[in-house]
Write an enzyme that holds these catalytic residues in place. Structure first.
Site, PDB file in Angstrom:
ATOM      1  N   HIS A  36      77.029  24.547  30.844  1.00  0.00           N
ATOM      2  CA  HIS A  36      77.306  24.010  32.177  1.00  0.00           C
ATOM      3  C   HIS A  36      76.619  24.866  33.230  1.00  0.00           C
ATOM      4  O   HIS A  36      76.511  26.083  33.090  1.00  0.00           O
ATOM      5  CB  HIS A  36      78.819  23.963  32.435  1.00  0.00           C
ATOM      6  CG  HIS A  36      79.189  23.137  33.623  1.00  0.00           C
ATOM      7  ND1 HIS A  36      79.087  23.608  34.909  1.00  0.00           N
ATOM      8  CD2 HIS A  36      79.652  21.865  33.713  1.00  0.00           C
ATOM      9  CE1 HIS A  36      79.483  22.659  35.749  1.00  0.00           C
ATOM     10  NE2 HIS A  36      79.824  21.597  35.044  1.00  0.00           N
ATOM     11  N   GLU A  50      77.482  25.947  35.933  1.00  0.00           N
ATOM     12  CA  GLU A  50      78.311  27.030  36.478  1.00  0.00           C
ATOM     13  C   GLU A  50      78.363  28.229  35.539  1.00  0.00           C
ATOM     14  O   GLU A  50      78.674  29.337  35.970  1.00  0.00           O
ATOM     15  CB  GLU A  50      79.710  26.489  36.795  1.00  0.00           C
ATOM     16  CG  GLU A  50      79.690  25.545  37.992  1.00  0.00           C
ATOM     17  CD  GLU A  50      80.848  24.574  38.069  1.00  0.00           C
ATOM     18  OE1 GLU A  50      80.810  23.708  38.941  1.00  0.00           O
ATOM     19  OE2 GLU A  50      81.777  24.675  37.230  1.00  0.00           O
ATOM     20  N   ASN A  59      86.278  17.884  32.669  1.00  0.00           N
ATOM     21  CA  ASN A  59      86.136  19.330  32.809  1.00  0.00           C
ATOM     22  C   ASN A  59      87.045  19.815  33.929  1.00  0.00           C
ATOM     23  O   ASN A  59      86.755  19.597  35.109  1.00  0.00           O
ATOM     24  CB  ASN A  59      84.675  19.672  33.110  1.00  0.00           C
ATOM     25  CG  ASN A  59      84.451  21.178  33.225  1.00  0.00           C
ATOM     26  OD1 ASN A  59      85.322  21.978  32.882  1.00  0.00           O
ATOM     27  ND2 ASN A  59      83.287  21.568  33.700  1.00  0.00           N
ATOM     28  N   GLY A 108      80.094  18.452  42.184  1.00  0.00           N
ATOM     29  CA  GLY A 108      81.091  18.889  43.153  1.00  0.00           C
ATOM     30  C   GLY A 108      80.701  18.668  44.596  1.00  0.00           C
ATOM     31  O   GLY A 108      81.411  19.096  45.507  1.00  0.00           O
ATOM     32  N   GLU A 145      73.559  16.732  33.864  1.00  0.00           N
ATOM     33  CA  GLU A 145      74.236  16.946  35.133  1.00  0.00           C
ATOM     34  C   GLU A 145      73.246  17.451  36.176  1.00  0.00           C
ATOM     35  O   GLU A 145      72.876  18.632  36.151  1.00  0.00           O
ATOM     36  CB  GLU A 145      75.367  17.968  34.969  1.00  0.00           C
ATOM     37  CG  GLU A 145      76.486  17.517  34.059  1.00  0.00           C
ATOM     38  CD  GLU A 145      77.737  18.354  34.276  1.00  0.00           C
ATOM     39  OE1 GLU A 145      78.746  17.793  34.716  1.00  0.00           O
ATOM     40  OE2 GLU A 145      77.694  19.563  34.025  1.00  0.00           O
TER      41      GLU A 145
END
Length: 258
Positions: free
Chosen positions: A94, A96, A10, A176, A170
Site C-alpha cells: 500500500h 502508505e 482497509n 483519501g 490505487e
C-alpha cells in the site's frame, strides 16, 4: 467463467476506540458474499480482536507482514502467526507503506515486497499487492502511468498467479482525497496493466488475475466503476468504515453477474 469479483476493506489505523469494532464487524457481516469475495484489513492492534468474528466468509488480511517468520523481529507481524490463526490473505505494498504519509525512513521497495510475497505464498497464504502512481506521473499520461506500475510489477513477474495473487491498482493521488479516477481512467489503466501481464507473464495469467481499483471508492461511484470490463473489485478505504461497504460489494457482484 469470468473473474470472480473481490472487494477489500482497509481500515488503516482505525478506529481509535475498540468499542467501535463491533459496529465495523457488523458492516462486513452485512455483506452478501455469494457473488463476491470479501476481505478486511484491520489495524495491527485489532487483528487479534476481530479475526474470528466474521460470519459470512469474509477473510481477514493483515496490512503488512515480515518475510522471516517468528523470532527476534520486534514490531513485525509474521506470516507464520497468521497461518496459525487461520488467515488466508495478506495485504502488502500500500502506498502508505511505501512512504506516502511522510515516513522519514527508506520506503519499502518493490523488490522487498516481492520477497514478502514469496514468503506469503510459501506459507500457503494469498497476497493482495497494491500498486499505483502519484499525481505528477498521472499528469504525464497513460504511458507514464503504465511505466511506473511496470516498475512495481517487474519483481513480481515470476510469482503472479491468478489463484494466489490479487493486484490492487490505487492511484496515489486519489487515496483519501475524495478525488476518484474516472471510469475511463480506471479501465484504461487496468487494461494496460493486463496487456503488460499478457505480454510479459502469460495470456492465461492476464485473463485470470483480478485487478481491484482503490482510491476513494464508495457506494456512489461503485456501480459505474463496476461496469468497467477490467475492474474486478475494489480496495476500499474510508467507505469500509461505513455501512455503505455492503452496497459496494452488492454493486460489483451485480455488475459481474450480468
Amino acid at each position: 467463467m469470468g473473474r470472480r469479483p473481490i472487494v477489500g476493506g482497509n481500515w488503516k489505523c482505525n478506529p481509535a476506540e475498540i468499542s467501535k469494532l463491533d459496529g465495523l464487524v457488523a458492516n462486513i457481516n452485512a455483506c452478501d458474499t455469494s457473488g463476491c469475495d470479501v476481505y478486511v484489513c484491520p489495524s495491527p492492534l485489532h487483528v487479534g480482536l476481530v479475526y474470528n468474528k466474521f460470519t459470512n466468509g469474509a477473510c481477514v488480511a493483515p496490512q503488512n507482514c515480515n518475510f522471516k517468520g517468528c523470532g527476534a523481529y520486534t514490531g513485525e507481524m509474521a506470516v507464520d502467526q497468521m497461518v496459525d490463526m487461520g488467515m488466508k490473505w495478506c495485504l502488502i505494498g500500500h502506498s502508505e507503506r511505501r512512504g506516502e504519509f511522510g515516513l522519514p525512513t527508506p520506503v519499502e521497495s518493490s523488490e522487498l515486497l516481492a520477497t514478502k510475497c514469496k514468503y506469503i505464498l510459501e506459507k500457503g497464504m494469498k497476497c493482495i499487492y497494491a500498486i499505483g502512481e502519484p499525481l505528477p506521473i498521472r499528469e504525464k499520461g497513460i504511458d507514464a502511468v503504465l511505466a511506473y506500475c511496470v516498475e512495481q510489477l517487474t519483481p513480481f513477474k515470476d510469482i503472479l498467479d491468478p489463484e494466489t495473487v490479487v493486484l490492487a491498482y490505487e492511484p496515489v493521488w486519489s487515496i483519501g482525497t475524495g478525488v476518484t479516477a474516472t471510469p475511463e481512467q480506471a479501465q484504461e489503466t487496468h487494461a494496460a496493466i493486463r496487456k503488460w501481464i499478457s505480454e510479459n507473464v502469460s495470456p492465461a495469467c492476464a485473463e485470470g488475475i483480478r485487478i481491484q481499483y482503490g482510491g476513494s471508492a464508495n457506494a456512489k461511484n461503485a456501480p459505474e466503476l463496476s461496469a468497467c470490463a477490467d475492474v474486478d473489485g475494489f480496495l476500499v478505504g474510508g467507505a469500509s468504515l461505513k455501512p455503505e461497504f455492503a452496497e459496494i460489494v452488492a454493486a460489483i457482484a451485480q455488475a459481474k453477474a450480468a
